[in-house]
Enzyme design. Structure first.
Site, short mmCIF file in Angstrom:
data_model
loop_
_atom_site.label_atom_id
_atom_site.label_comp_id
_atom_site.label_asym_id
_atom_site.label_seq_id
_atom_site.Cartn_x
_atom_site.Cartn_y
_atom_site.Cartn_z
N SER A 198 -11.27 79.83 -4.07
CA SER A 198 -10.09 80.07 -3.26
C SER A 198 -10.14 79.32 -1.93
CB SER A 198 -9.93 81.57 -3.08
OG SER A 198 -8.58 81.85 -2.85
N HIS A 216 -6.53 85.59 -10.20
CA HIS A 216 -7.31 84.89 -9.19
C HIS A 216 -8.67 85.59 -9.02
CE1 HIS A 216 -7.40 82.43 -5.53
NE2 HIS A 216 -7.80 83.49 -4.84
C1 GTR Z 1 -4.50 83.41 -0.22
C2 GTR Z 1 -4.09 82.06 0.25
C3 GTR Z 1 -4.64 81.05 -0.71
C4 GTR Z 1 -6.08 81.32 -1.09
C5 GTR Z 1 -6.45 82.79 -1.10
C6 GTR Z 1 -7.93 83.15 -1.02
O1 GTR Z 1 -3.91 84.45 0.40
O2 GTR Z 1 -2.70 82.01 0.30
O3 GTR Z 1 -4.45 79.75 -0.21
O4 GTR Z 1 -6.95 80.59 -0.32
O5 GTR Z 1 -5.87 83.48 -0.07
O6 GTR Z 1 -8.69 82.52 -0.31
O7 GTR Z 1 -8.25 84.14 -1.67
#
Ligand code: GTR
Length: 451
Positions: free
Chosen positions: A289, A430
């Site tokens: 991420s 995610h």
């Molecule tokens: C989110 C962000 C992403 C990603 C994520 C993370 O909220 O919008 O770009 O980096 O966080 O790091 O889990």
């Protein structure tokens, strides 16, 4: 973005709990409102600024050609790429997106604070190393946790990555020092500080036993040791060390937090180069991420990293910025203004004017292998946009004599591509899973193990 203003007014958001992520339990009222808003925006020409998850609505875009210099000259040889175009692109990414980072601090010192040759029931050697950035023991420091496999040849190839919750979260090993710093989120955290309950809570994201069993070591550090992840975190960041008197923030092309975290990875590499149990020529830098964006930026700048892995890195990572899908440049600069350099904000409403796009970030890593892990339930990070970035970087990897990305169409779920540009799409949201690590290990075996 699930944003709560904490009593101490630090902005707080939970990675993986993004309300804008597709399929992650949006309350239906909000969904209807969002749909109405999108319809309204589409009608008023504001659609580009909203969130799009519909492939059929992605407008046409033109990517900058990585093999054409800014002066229009075509790059015709590997040498010309390395000597002319690569430095030019690197400078563009520094100037317009991540900001310029300083080099290794002169006075930096390493202090090995513990070595246990019998960790994890004898399977591993565990070391903890303090990296004193300014050389001063009371100055900013990062605690690097290093595991080496006991039943495999040394020096060992390694994975290096920053963690979100403190080193104690990566394994349930009572010998790991609990991080006392400010924590953004997570289990076992009380008032933003870790308790004993935080031990091993992110173990499934690291798969340490698997890594060791395959003959690799793991080195990791808490990203908040370098810079705590909130607006204003710069005050407690290594970036503060580099502010001139009277300056409260870096110049418009000065490093943001991602630049600082990537810099921290290079400082960890500085240590690994001194550790005789580590094969510093076989270090894969990995991140998830925002830390996946960080791993890419670290690998792009620092050619000592033999291989780069980004997991669900999305916007500002492996995903094309010009593609209107999921997170946008404007959205990321609005939610996380401290991550990039200030110049990046100039492109909030005109991403096509950005002198680079993310395929060129991948190209900066060439000819070293780069792997992109994506997840079907993570449209916010735009899995297809990451695959297309790989496609657009392919000509550079081929010019440098590699097999590039061995897929012309986006592979289906569970069909990993293991060429020099590697890619997979898995099911689920995610996250970093055992499946992801299985592929990272296969990719590393293929491209790094035998070196
Ligand atoms: C989110 C962000 C992403 C990603 C994520 C993370 O909220 O919008 O770009 O980096 O966080 O790091 O889990």
């Amino acid at each position: 973005m699930k944003t709560t203003v904490m009593p101490d007014s630090r902005k707080f958001s939970v990675p993986g709990w993004n309300a804008k992520r597709a399929g992650e339990g949006f309350p239906s009222g909000i969904m209807i409102l969002t749909a109405l808003l999108l319809l309204f925006c589409a009608g008023t020409g504001l659609a580009q600024q909203g969130v799009n998850y519909d492939e059929s609505k992605v407008p046409a875009y033109t990517l900058p050609d990585p093999l054409v210099m800014a002066n229009g000259q075509r790059v015709t040889s590997a040498r010309m790429w390395m000597e002319k175009r690569r430095p030019e692109l690197l400078k563009f990414f520094e100037t317009y997106e991540y900001g310029f980072s300083p080099s290794r601090p002169k006075g930096m010192t390493f202090q090995v604070v513990s070595v246990d040759k019998n960790a994890l029931g004898g399977k591993a050697t565990r070391k903890e190393v303090l990296i004193h950035f300014s050389g001063k023991k009371d100055g900013p420091k990062m605690r690097l946790l290093v595991y080496l496999p006991n039943d495999a040849p040394k020096p060992a190839p390694m994975f290096l990555g920053l963690n979100f919750g403190g080193n104690q979260t990566v394994a349930s090993d009572p010998g790991i020092t609990i991080n006392k710093g400010w924590m953004r989120y997570g289990w076992g955290i009380v008032n933003h500080h870790s308790t004993e309950d935080s031990r091993g809570v992110n173990a499934c994201r690291w798969q340490l036993q698997k890594i060791l069993a395959r003959g690799y070591g793991l080195a990791t550090a808490y990203y908040g040791d370098i810079e705590p992840d909130f607006d204003g975190g710069i005050r407690e960041s290594v970036r503060a060390l580099y502010l001139r008197p009277g300056q409260s923030e870096p110049a418009a092309d000065g490093w943001g937090a991602i630049g600082a975290w990537a810099w921290g990875l290079s400082r960890a590499m500085d240590y690994l180069e001194t550790d005789k149990d580590v094969d510093a020529h076989r270090v894969a830098v990995m991140g998830h991420s925002r830390l996946g964006k960080t791993a890419l930026w670290a690998g792009a700048q620092d050619r000592r990293f033999a291989l780069v892995i980004s997991n669900d890195s999305g916007e500002g990572g492996a995903a094309l910025s010009r593609r209107w899908m999921g997170e946008t440049v404007k959205a990321i600069n609005t939610s996380f203004p401290w991550w990039f350099c200030r110049n990046f904000r100039k492109y909030n409403n005109d991403v096509n004017a950005l002198p680079v796009d993310q395929h060129e970030l991948l190209a900066l890593i060439a000819p070293r292998p780069v792997y992109m892990a994506t997840a079907a339930g993570d449209l916010w990070a735009d899995p297809r946009g990451m695959f297309l970035a790989g496609r657009a970087a392919d000509p550079v990897f081929r010019l440098l004599g590699t097999d590039g990305l061995g897929a012309s169409k986006m592979p289906g779920i569970g069909q990993p591509v293991m060429t020099t540009i590697g890619f997979h799409l898995r099911c689920g949201p995610h996250n970093v899973t055992a499946y992801d690590w299985e592929q990272f290990l296969n990719f590393a075996d293929k491209h790094m193990k035998a070196q």
